[in-house]
Design an enzyme around this catalytic site. Structure first.
Site, mmCIF file in Angstrom:
data_model
loop_
_atom_site.group_PDB
_atom_site.id
_atom_site.type_symbol
_atom_site.label_atom_id
_atom_site.label_comp_id
_atom_site.label_asym_id
_atom_site.label_seq_id
_atom_site.Cartn_x
_atom_site.Cartn_y
_atom_site.Cartn_z
ATOM 1 C CB CYS A 186 59.598 62.991 108.972
ATOM 2 S SG CYS A 186 59.665 64.732 108.459
ATOM 3 C CB THR A 230 67.450 68.475 101.091
ATOM 4 O OG1 THR A 230 67.503 67.598 102.207
ATOM 5 C CG2 THR A 230 67.425 67.659 99.790
ATOM 6 C CG ASP A 259 69.856 58.164 102.928
ATOM 7 O OD1 ASP A 259 69.873 57.959 104.160
ATOM 8 O OD2 ASP A 259 68.828 58.053 102.236
ATOM 9 N NE ARG A 274 67.048 57.491 104.935
ATOM 10 C CZ ARG A 274 66.003 57.739 104.151
ATOM 11 N NH1 ARG A 274 64.779 57.624 104.645
ATOM 12 N NH2 ARG A 274 66.175 58.093 102.894
#
Length: 371
Positions: free
Chosen positions: A220, A280, A292, A294
């Protein structure tokens, strides 16, 4: 076997073809994609400017009409809700219209949406791997119309992530003393997710014969380096390392998964939408992303190469726990990792708790609030 054969010169691997295609797409150039009997030219919608539109319009177009392929969250934003990706015909390469369909907040679909085919889905996978906006211009074409174009197959794209994880290897390691954790070793792996190397930070001397304290930390830039108040990432990073140093040591995996796997450019686009009132996850959905993107299975391979088989996982995210379990690691305990609440991140933390199931206790957070 010749010298060239031994080194693979002139016979690039499937992963190399995909890597070349990703480089082209990130540079704003199209690539040739083959899926079964279909050959298409793929260009990221964010790269379509007036010059590119003119060049594409000059193509023969004998293979059929061009189309803009969009993922389900973006189509839902455009007023055409569906569970899977779809495509919209592009009778002309109108850069302004494509930009509106790919990014416009008030845009609406004004044409039928077709089901995405195998080539369309492979095109979106390529853009996801390239960390660019998930909106693909797909043009049926003959290979001889684009001599010299980088070519890749849908099968090679589908195998790429697994091959990257399987090919993980250590390429460098050294002692790096940190503030609050002087005894640390950085171990750099090549492979996995993203476009850069992955880093394991070994804090102290963890005993790999016993369950090891582990954190999977996605990079991040804004929070870790610049101290952004919009998230709790920097606090989680530093607090975990300090806790490991004060206890029996541990391993922090610093993973190239900026913006929940969307890349830094899309993360900043999402930040701009958050400033306009989106949370978000709604901001990501407006850009075409799911909750997500990931994947954490490759992190398990990093840990195995470091001799770890059982972990005490420092996380609030149930997806990380399940990913390590699926990959064969023994997750014997979970340790919560709390940052400081700020006026700017409270809504973000609430969204992670309420929409993605993160274990975040706001009473505990309130106790960490600055005076």
């Amino acid at each position: 076997m010749s010298f060239a054969d031994r080194l693979g010169i002139g016979a690039a691997s499937s992963e190399a073809f995909v890597e070349r295609a990703l480089g082209e797409l990130r540079s704003g150039r199209p690539v040739l994609l083959q899926s079964g009997d279909e050959e298409v030219l793929v260009l990221g919608a964010e790269a379509l400017d007036a010059e590119a539109a003119e060049a594409l319009a000059a193509l023969d177009g004998g293979g059929g009409p061009a189309r803009l392929v969009l993922p389900a969250p973006r189509l839902t934003r455009l007023g055409a809700p569906r569970a899977v990706a779809g495509s919209v015909a592009l009778p002309a390469f109108d850069a302004a219209r494509v930009e509106q369909l790919a990014l416009g907040l008030d845009a609406r679909i004004d044409a039928p949406v077709a089901n995405a085919g195998p080539a369309d889905l492979a095109a979106l996978d390529l853009l996801a791997l390239a960390l660019v906006l998930p909106a693909a211009i797909v043009i049926p074409i003959r290979r001889d119309e684009v001599p010299g174009a980088v070519a890749v197959t849908a099968e090679e794209v589908a195998r790429f992530r697994k091959a990257q994880a399987a090919g993980l290897r250590i390429v460098g390691r050294a002692r790096v003393p940190l503030e609050g954790a002087r005894e640390c070793e950085f171990v750099v792996f090549r492979g996995g997710e993203g476009l850069r190397d992955q880093v394991a930070v070994i804090v102290g001397q963890p005993d790999t014969a016993r369950p090891v304290a582990v954190r999977l930390h996605s990079a991040c830039l804004t929070g870790d380096l610049f101290g952004s108040l919009k998230c709790d990432c920097g606090d989680q990073l530093r607090d975990t390392v300090a806790r490991m140093a004060a206890e029996d040591g541990g391993i922090l995996l610093y993973l190239d998964q900026e913006g929940r796997g969307n890349g830094i450019a899309n993360k900043i686009r999402a930040y701009d939408l958050q400033a306009q009132g989106f949370d978000t996850y709604d901001a990501d959905a407006a850009l075409g992303f799911g909750l997500d993107q990931r994947r954490f299975e490759f992190a398990a391979e990093m840990l195995r190469q470091l001799g770890v088989t059982a972990v005490r996982l420092h996380t609030n995210n149930p997806q990380k726990v399940e990913a390590l379990k699926r990959s064969g690691l023994d997750v014997v305990a979970e340790q919560r990792v709390l940052g400081r609440p700020t006026l700017e991140n409270v809504r973000y933390l609430a969204a992670k708790r309420d929409r993605a199931g993160h274990a975040i206790d706001f009473e505990q957070l309130a106790a960490r609030a600055p005076d």
